[in-house]
Design a protein around this motif. Sequence first.
Motif, short mmCIF file in Angstrom:
data_model
loop_
_atom_site.label_atom_id
_atom_site.label_comp_id
_atom_site.label_asym_id
_atom_site.label_seq_id
_atom_site.Cartn_x
_atom_site.Cartn_y
_atom_site.Cartn_z
N GLN A 57 0.86 -1.19 0.00
CA GLN A 57 0.00 0.00 0.00
C GLN A 57 0.88 1.23 0.00
N SER A 59 1.92 5.32 0.09
CA SER A 59 1.50 6.52 0.80
C SER A 59 0.99 7.55 -0.20
N TYR A 119 3.37 0.39 5.04
CA TYR A 119 3.05 0.27 3.62
C TYR A 119 3.19 -1.16 3.10
#
Length: 307
Positions: A57, A59, A119
């Motif tokens: 994931q 930012s 992340y």
Amino acid sequence: MAAQSEIEHSTLEIALRRVDRIYRPGDVVDGKLIVSARKGWAHKGISMKVTGSAQLQLSHRSMGLFESVSSVRPRELLRTQIELTPPGRFPDGVTEIPFEFELQALAGEALHESYHGVYINVCYTMACECKRGVMSKPLERDIEFIVEVPSKESPPADPRAFSITPESLENVRASSVAAIPRFKVSGKLHRQSCPINLPFTGEFVVEESQASVKSIELQLVRSETVRHPESGNTAREATEIQNIQIAEGDVCRNLVIPIYMIFPRLFTCPTMITDDFKVEFEVNLIVIFGDGYMITENFPIKLHRYR
């Protein structure tokens, strides 16, 4: 309504044989599914789905590098489907259904250690679903289990000595060095390749300091790097995991002060470097002086799990 109430008071529970839920590649994961059926009811079978994936994931600051965040798909590491019981009927009370499977990665993949980052997340779960009639809500239950991946061999000990002075500081202009109060902090790290299940240790000495010392801290930082599979662009984010104070006040000069830090579980993992992502670690030794001036010395470290 009565039938619906009975279903609401019925439950599924997954109980693993190992209470700590920690497994390693090649282990047999076994346990039982506990079905609590109030007054008994029919079902269309129960299946268990075991999955493991590395979820990436980005930012908000990194989204501009990639056309679409959705194109950075989870990397599937493990997938197993188990049919626990065929369609039938559960009697009133509790029914226990045993299960087991071998923990193995998908072909062409390798299992990575469980890790919860900002992340990057490496997560392993097992989920059960009990299907019922069209008018009845299925019962579902899922739990996470932990995967540890030990190294095949222990890396050699690699202690590192260090000495911090105004001249050794980076990102400081040579003309500004003379304005910095004189100081010298020396010491050593016992290891740069660190077993994750052992404490991070070392020692340091404040040999001299014209300014008074307010605090000395040790900061653990993780660096997560995600690579876009199509464009080849990378996004890197460094985040603090923990910060501990190892000395407070104007410490005695030439006193050996120990460094001791426990690596937090799940928020750290053995250093991972793959084609799609990297998780790396470093520690910062931070000295804060009484006048507010602060110096930081950075030490990259490599984590591994041995035995």
